[in-house]
Design an enzyme around this catalytic site. Structure first.
Site, PDB file in Angstrom:
ATOM      1  N   CYS A   2      38.149 -18.667  77.806  1.00 49.11           N
ATOM      2  CA  CYS A   2      38.777 -19.276  78.983  1.00 49.11           C
ATOM      3  C   CYS A   2      39.966 -18.458  79.484  1.00 49.11           C
ATOM      4  O   CYS A   2      40.666 -17.823  78.700  1.00 49.11           O
ATOM      5  CB  CYS A   2      39.298 -20.656  78.651  1.00 49.11           C
ATOM      6  SG  CYS A   2      38.094 -21.749  77.922  1.00 49.11           S
ATOM      7  N   ARG A  27      36.575 -11.813  80.728  1.00 47.01           N
ATOM      8  CA  ARG A  27      36.686 -12.485  79.425  1.00 47.01           C
ATOM      9  C   ARG A  27      35.475 -13.365  79.134  1.00 47.01           C
ATOM     10  O   ARG A  27      35.260 -13.753  78.002  1.00 47.01           O
ATOM     11  CB  ARG A  27      37.960 -13.340  79.391  1.00 47.01           C
ATOM     12  CG  ARG A  27      39.216 -12.520  79.568  1.00 47.01           C
ATOM     13  CD  ARG A  27      40.425 -13.409  79.662  1.00 47.01           C
ATOM     14  NE  ARG A  27      40.704 -14.044  78.391  1.00 47.01           N
ATOM     15  CZ  ARG A  27      41.528 -13.565  77.472  1.00 47.01           C
ATOM     16  NH1 ARG A  27      42.150 -12.438  77.692  1.00 47.01           N
ATOM     17  NH2 ARG A  27      41.732 -14.195  76.343  1.00 47.01           N
ATOM     18  N   TRP A  74      35.115 -21.499  79.430  1.00 51.03           N
ATOM     19  CA  TRP A  74      33.980 -21.138  78.576  1.00 51.03           C
ATOM     20  C   TRP A  74      33.713 -22.384  77.757  1.00 51.03           C
ATOM     21  O   TRP A  74      34.533 -22.775  76.928  1.00 51.03           O
ATOM     22  CB  TRP A  74      34.363 -19.951  77.703  1.00 51.03           C
ATOM     23  CG  TRP A  74      33.261 -19.364  76.891  1.00 51.03           C
ATOM     24  CD1 TRP A  74      32.373 -18.393  77.290  1.00 51.03           C
ATOM     25  CD2 TRP A  74      32.930 -19.665  75.532  1.00 51.03           C
ATOM     26  NE1 TRP A  74      31.516 -18.095  76.260  1.00 51.03           N
ATOM     27  CE2 TRP A  74      31.824 -18.847  75.169  1.00 51.03           C
ATOM     28  CE3 TRP A  74      33.441 -20.544  74.569  1.00 51.03           C
ATOM     29  CZ2 TRP A  74      31.233 -18.887  73.902  1.00 51.03           C
ATOM     30  CZ3 TRP A  74      32.854 -20.583  73.306  1.00 51.03           C
ATOM     31  CH2 TRP A  74      31.771 -19.759  72.987  1.00 51.03           C
ATOM     32  N   ASN A 100      43.230 -23.877  77.293  1.00 48.65           N
ATOM     33  CA  ASN A 100      42.382 -23.025  76.446  1.00 48.65           C
ATOM     34  C   ASN A 100      42.547 -23.510  75.020  1.00 48.65           C
ATOM     35  O   ASN A 100      43.653 -23.886  74.625  1.00 48.65           O
ATOM     36  CB  ASN A 100      42.841 -21.562  76.484  1.00 48.65           C
ATOM     37  CG  ASN A 100      42.551 -20.900  77.799  1.00 48.65           C
ATOM     38  OD1 ASN A 100      41.972 -21.508  78.695  1.00 48.65           O
ATOM     39  ND2 ASN A 100      42.964 -19.649  77.929  1.00 48.65           N
ATOM     40  N   GLY A 101      41.481 -23.437  74.231  1.00 46.08           N
ATOM     41  CA  GLY A 101      41.578 -23.859  72.838  1.00 46.08           C
ATOM     42  C   GLY A 101      40.766 -25.125  72.601  1.00 46.08           C
ATOM     43  O   GLY A 101      39.953 -25.519  73.447  1.00 46.08           O
ATOM     44  N   GLU A 483      25.943  -1.520  64.682  1.00 44.54           N
ATOM     45  CA  GLU A 483      26.668  -1.540  65.948  1.00 44.54           C
ATOM     46  C   GLU A 483      25.737  -1.216  67.129  1.00 44.54           C
ATOM     47  O   GLU A 483      25.829  -1.849  68.189  1.00 44.54           O
ATOM     48  CB  GLU A 483      27.848  -0.556  65.878  1.00 44.54           C
ATOM     49  CG  GLU A 483      28.632  -0.350  67.165  1.00 44.54           C
ATOM     50  CD  GLU A 483      29.265  -1.623  67.723  1.00 44.54           C
ATOM     51  OE1 GLU A 483      29.261  -2.652  67.058  1.00 44.54           O
ATOM     52  OE2 GLU A 483      29.735  -1.562  68.879  1.00 44.54           O
ATOM     53  N   LYS A 487      25.121  -3.738  70.244  1.00 40.79           N
ATOM     54  CA  LYS A 487      25.339  -3.359  71.652  1.00 40.79           C
ATOM     55  C   LYS A 487      24.129  -3.712  72.489  1.00 40.79           C
ATOM     56  O   LYS A 487      24.246  -4.283  73.564  1.00 40.79           O
ATOM     57  CB  LYS A 487      25.591  -1.851  71.803  1.00 40.79           C
ATOM     58  CG  LYS A 487      26.931  -1.287  71.498  1.00 40.79           C
ATOM     59  CD  LYS A 487      28.077  -1.698  72.363  1.00 40.79           C
ATOM     60  CE  LYS A 487      28.626  -3.042  71.997  1.00 40.79           C
ATOM     61  NZ  LYS A 487      29.565  -3.154  70.915  1.00 40.79           N
ATOM     62  N   GLU A 490      23.561  -7.588  72.861  1.00 39.73           N
ATOM     63  CA  GLU A 490      24.597  -8.248  73.654  1.00 39.73           C
ATOM     64  C   GLU A 490      24.354  -8.118  75.146  1.00 39.73           C
ATOM     65  O   GLU A 490      24.529  -9.067  75.887  1.00 39.73           O
ATOM     66  CB  GLU A 490      25.959  -7.583  73.393  1.00 39.73           C
ATOM     67  CG  GLU A 490      26.661  -8.024  72.158  1.00 39.73           C
ATOM     68  CD  GLU A 490      28.072  -7.462  72.106  1.00 39.73           C
ATOM     69  OE1 GLU A 490      28.231  -6.224  72.159  1.00 39.73           O
ATOM     70  OE2 GLU A 490      29.010  -8.260  72.024  1.00 39.73           O
ATOM     71  N   HIS A 506      11.649  -2.625  52.302  1.00 36.99           N
ATOM     72  CA  HIS A 506      11.732  -3.924  51.646  1.00 36.99           C
ATOM     73  C   HIS A 506      11.497  -5.076  52.625  1.00 36.99           C
ATOM     74  O   HIS A 506      11.815  -6.224  52.310  1.00 36.99           O
ATOM     75  CB  HIS A 506      13.098  -4.087  50.973  1.00 36.99           C
ATOM     76  CG  HIS A 506      13.337  -3.072  49.898  1.00 36.99           C
ATOM     77  ND1 HIS A 506      12.651  -3.073  48.701  1.00 36.99           N
ATOM     78  CD2 HIS A 506      14.153  -1.990  49.865  1.00 36.99           C
ATOM     79  CE1 HIS A 506      13.050  -2.041  47.963  1.00 36.99           C
ATOM     80  NE2 HIS A 506      13.961  -1.370  48.660  1.00 36.99           N
ATOM     81  N   LYS A 605      34.922 -12.123  75.960  1.00 31.64           N
ATOM     82  CA  LYS A 605      35.569 -10.896  75.502  1.00 31.64           C
ATOM     83  C   LYS A 605      36.453 -11.159  74.297  1.00 31.64           C
ATOM     84  O   LYS A 605      36.515 -10.370  73.370  1.00 31.64           O
ATOM     85  CB  LYS A 605      36.382 -10.285  76.648  1.00 31.64           C
ATOM     86  CG  LYS A 605      37.084  -8.984  76.294  1.00 31.64           C
ATOM     87  CD  LYS A 605      36.093  -7.885  75.999  1.00 31.64           C
ATOM     88  CE  LYS A 605      36.735  -6.600  75.523  1.00 31.64           C
ATOM     89  NZ  LYS A 605      35.745  -5.711  74.875  1.00 31.64           N
TER      90      LYS A 605
HETATM   91  O1  M6R Z   1      38.750  -8.636  69.786  1.00 29.06           O
HETATM   92  P1  M6R Z   1      38.020  -8.475  68.489  1.00 29.06           P
HETATM   93  O2  M6R Z   1      37.798  -7.055  68.120  1.00 29.06           O
HETATM   94  O3  M6R Z   1      38.653  -9.249  67.373  1.00 29.06           O
HETATM   95  O4  M6R Z   1      36.604  -9.117  68.769  1.00 29.06           O
HETATM   96  C1  M6R Z   1      35.638  -9.243  67.771  1.00 29.06           C
HETATM   97  C2  M6R Z   1      34.290  -9.554  68.356  1.00 29.06           C
HETATM   98  O5  M6R Z   1      34.325 -10.771  69.050  1.00 29.06           O
HETATM   99  C3  M6R Z   1      33.820  -8.447  69.303  1.00 29.06           C
HETATM  100  O6  M6R Z   1      33.783  -7.213  68.660  1.00 29.06           O
HETATM  101  C4  M6R Z   1      32.422  -8.764  69.854  1.00 29.06           C
HETATM  102  O7  M6R Z   1      31.474  -8.695  68.835  1.00 29.06           O
HETATM  103  C5  M6R Z   1      32.109  -7.818  71.007  1.00 29.06           C
HETATM  104  N1  M6R Z   1      31.403  -8.533  72.024  1.00 29.06           N
HETATM  105  C6  M6R Z   1      31.328  -6.632  70.590  1.00 29.06           C
HETATM  106  O8  M6R Z   1      30.848  -5.857  71.623  1.00 29.06           O
END
Ligand code: M6R
Length: 610
Positions: A2, A27, A74, A100-101, A483, A487, A490, A506, A605
């Site tokens: 948010c 965000r 959000w 927020n929260g 990773e 990517k 996502e 395995h 974000k």
């Molecule tokens: O801000 P942070 O690095 O703590 O965030 C951690 C994850 O939320 C963040 O890396 C998330 O997985 C991203 N969307 C990765 O691209």
């Protein structure tokens, strides 16, 4: 997650709030709303969808008033719809709140309010807080006291801004667990959850601390705890420039950020690398030098991409400093009664510095007496403030939801940290020098890979229609496989899995057929021949192999359908280079599928709720 913007001053609030909300769109959110205080009433427009949807059939700029709030939501409690969108009001419609929260005890408070005859329109925890403040106002008759009283009963996390027709010269902001920043302008103030919404108006900011509030009038402000004790409210300067949060001619922030990596990587070692000495200077860690030199164990905690960086860090630190390292998902860490000894060092890695799980993990570690360090990108963020010491990664603002440049900058810092720890112990100056020299060459190597982006785009286009991808790597490059898969899923919504290459036999090998693209990270290192065997196993089952290989590997094209070459470097630095083509591959696949690359569905974000 948010986004919050609030304005009080002498200019019209709505254009400032709308442009602030646009700056926070990155965000991740699913509904938006604005409220402007006219002396008589609150004027509210809120809707499911994007900020642009607010303007459909409604002239937002025509909202007149110099005090107001705006929010991007959000969804946590209740689906994303117009009613659940913020701002929420009290029952009289005189007090507006954005939040927020998560209010964890909202059901208890709601029940109390229902018993007293109060009613609700939304399913949200946030409306409960707005109505609660309204109920208290009905007896107390003072907005600030009502907000403080309500917050003292709230369990959970909040960043809130409250405005009201009862006092059109008053804006109240308060935080616990959700970031809030007060921008201090000339006769005007902007409060926001992120400096990106403030920087166009002022660089002077106060980062509100935990359980702190700002009581703001056009003539000035005070900061105090939510228990009414005045605080110092130190003014600081925003550390980035406006153009760093703009696209600068790129179609997406993500692509811009991928292309920034030669610079951001260099920023991560600038002033730190001592090539001649074969060492590294990390000024932010000087006050914990003693603890680091005697540390018996290191625990690194993080989420998502930062967790993948932590896994590379584990290999680096164990190799160079010979200290045992454990890497923990922050979300699991505090719920499993972790064993922490006083001579353990706990490191939190976070781009945003606001990830709720990571923040909770470091609080747990502190309670148990560990030295807690941060490797954080966002200056002044909660993790940066709550750790005993730390190192900023200096990647600059990262707007694309998919983390790219922050990852390579985290690897830059982790490599230096491993050298720093190693040189405190047995690592020779020669070995340190070789790594430092290798790091210094990385920005040029990244550029060499970026120069191949057209051929990576062509590979991506061939595979953008598939449903599954497998990413395999070993040693330092196993986390890079994780990773790469993250990517892709996502931003393209293609299912992708990362595995240690040798684990394929395995289980995942059952998935391999002519429709399965398998990305191998296969640089020339001591386990190259083993990875090469895994490639052959995939080819024998007609899998499609995309290999990330060293430039001197002349044999790889015999086995792979596609090869993306990365320049020669030390094996421990290959994760940095191998991650670049994987970022580009994911980006081009997602673009080809027509996905919203910078704001993928359901993602935020900065994940500020547990
Ligand atoms: O801000 P942070 O690095 O703590 O965030 C951690 C994850 O939320 C963040 O890396 C998330 O997985 C991203 N969307 C990765 O691209």
């Amino acid at each position: 997650m948010c986004g919050i913007v609030g304005y009080i001053g002498n200019r019209q609030a709505s254009p400032i709030i709308i442009s602030g909300l646009r700056r926070l769109e990155y965000r991740g959110y699913d509904s938006a709303g604005v409220c402007v205080v006219d002396s008589e009433k609150l004027k509210i427009n809120k809707k499911a969808g994007k900020v642009a949807d607010l303007e459909n059939g409604f002239d937002l700029m025509a909202l007149k008033g110099t005090l107001g709030v705006g929010h991007t939501r959000w969804a946590t409690h209740g689906v994303p719809n117009d009613v659940n969108a913020h701002p929420h009001t009290d029952m009289s419609g005189s007090i507006a709140l954005i939040h927020n929260g998560i209010i964890e005890n909202y059901l208890t408070i709601r029940k109390k309010l229902v018993n007293a005859g109060y009613t609700f329109r939304s399913e949200t925890d946030s409306e409960v807080l707005a109505v609660f403040i309204g109920m208290l106002y009905d007896t107390i008759g003072d907005l600030e006291t009502s907000v403080r009283t309500a917050l003292s009963e709230v369990e959970g996390t909040f960043g809130i801004v409250v405005v009201s027709t009862y006092d059109p010269d008053l804006l109240i902001a308060a935080r616990r667990g959700s970031p809030l920043i007060l921008g201090v302008g000339t006769d005007e103030y902007i409060v926001a959850s992120d400096a990106a919404a403030i920087i166009a108006h002022t660089r002077q900011v106060i980062y509100l601390q935990e359980n702190e509030m700002a009581v703001v009038r056009r003539s000035g402000y005070v900061t105090k705890t939510i228990h009414n004790e005045e605080t110092s409210g130190n003014i600081e300067e925003i550390s980035f420039e406006l153009d760093q949060i703009e696209k600068g001619g790129f179609p997406h922030f993500m692509l811009k950020e991928i292309y920034e990596q030669p610079i951001t990587f260099r920023d991560g070692f600038r002033g730190r690398l001592r090539i001649d000495e074969g060492n590294v200077r990390l000024g932010g860690l000087s006050k914990v030098y003693e603890q680091l030199s005697t540390a018996k164990r290191i625990i690194i905690t993080a989420c998502g991409t930062s967790w993948h960086a932590a896994l590379v860090g584990e290999y680096l630190i164990e190799q160079l400093a010979r200290i045992p390292v454990e890497v923990e998902y922050a979300s699991e860490f505090r719920y499993r009664n972790p064993i922490i000894n006083p001579d353990d060092v706990v490191i939190a890695i976070s781009q945003s510095g606001e990830t709720a799980d990571t923040l909770a993990a470091i609080r747990e570690a502190k309670t148990r007496g560990a030295t807690v360090l941060g490797m954080v990108n966002v200056v002044g963020s909660s993790i940066a403030r709550e750790t005993d010491a730390g190192v900023y990664i200096h990647a600059g603002p990262e707007i694309g939801v998919a983390s790219t440049k922050a990852f390579t900058s985290q690897l830059c810092i982790l490599t230096q940290f491993a050298v720093y720890l190693g040189r405190m112990r047995h690592l020779s100056a020669d070995a340190g020098r070789e790594i430092a020299q290798g790091l210094a060459e990385i920005p040029d190597h990244i550029q060499t890979i970026l120069d191949q982006s057209e051929s990576i785009r062509q590979i991506a286009q061939q595979y953008s229609g598939v449903s599954n991808f497998l990413y395999l790597g070993r040693g330092y490059n196993f986390p890079v496989a994780l990773e790469g898969a993250l990517k892709l899923k996502e931003i393209s919504y293609i299912h992708a899995e990362g595995y240690p290459a040798a684990e394929m036999k395995h289980g995942p090998i059952a998935l391999i057929d002519e429709n399965m693209p398998v990305v191998f990270i296969a640089p020339k290192d001591e386990i190259y021949d083993k990875v090469r065997s895994n490639i052959e196993e995939v080819r024998a089952r007609n899998g499609q192999v995309i290999a990330i290989a060293s430039s001197r590997d002349s044999r790889i094209s015999d086995a792979a359908n596609h090869v993306i070459y990365i320049p020669e470097t030390l094996p421990m630095l290959t994760p940095i280079l191998a991650s670049i083509p994987l970022q580009l591959l994911a980006y081009f696949v997602a673009v080809d599928r027509g996905c919203n690359v910078d704001m993928p569905r359901n993602l935020a974000k900065s994940v500020t709720v547990e």
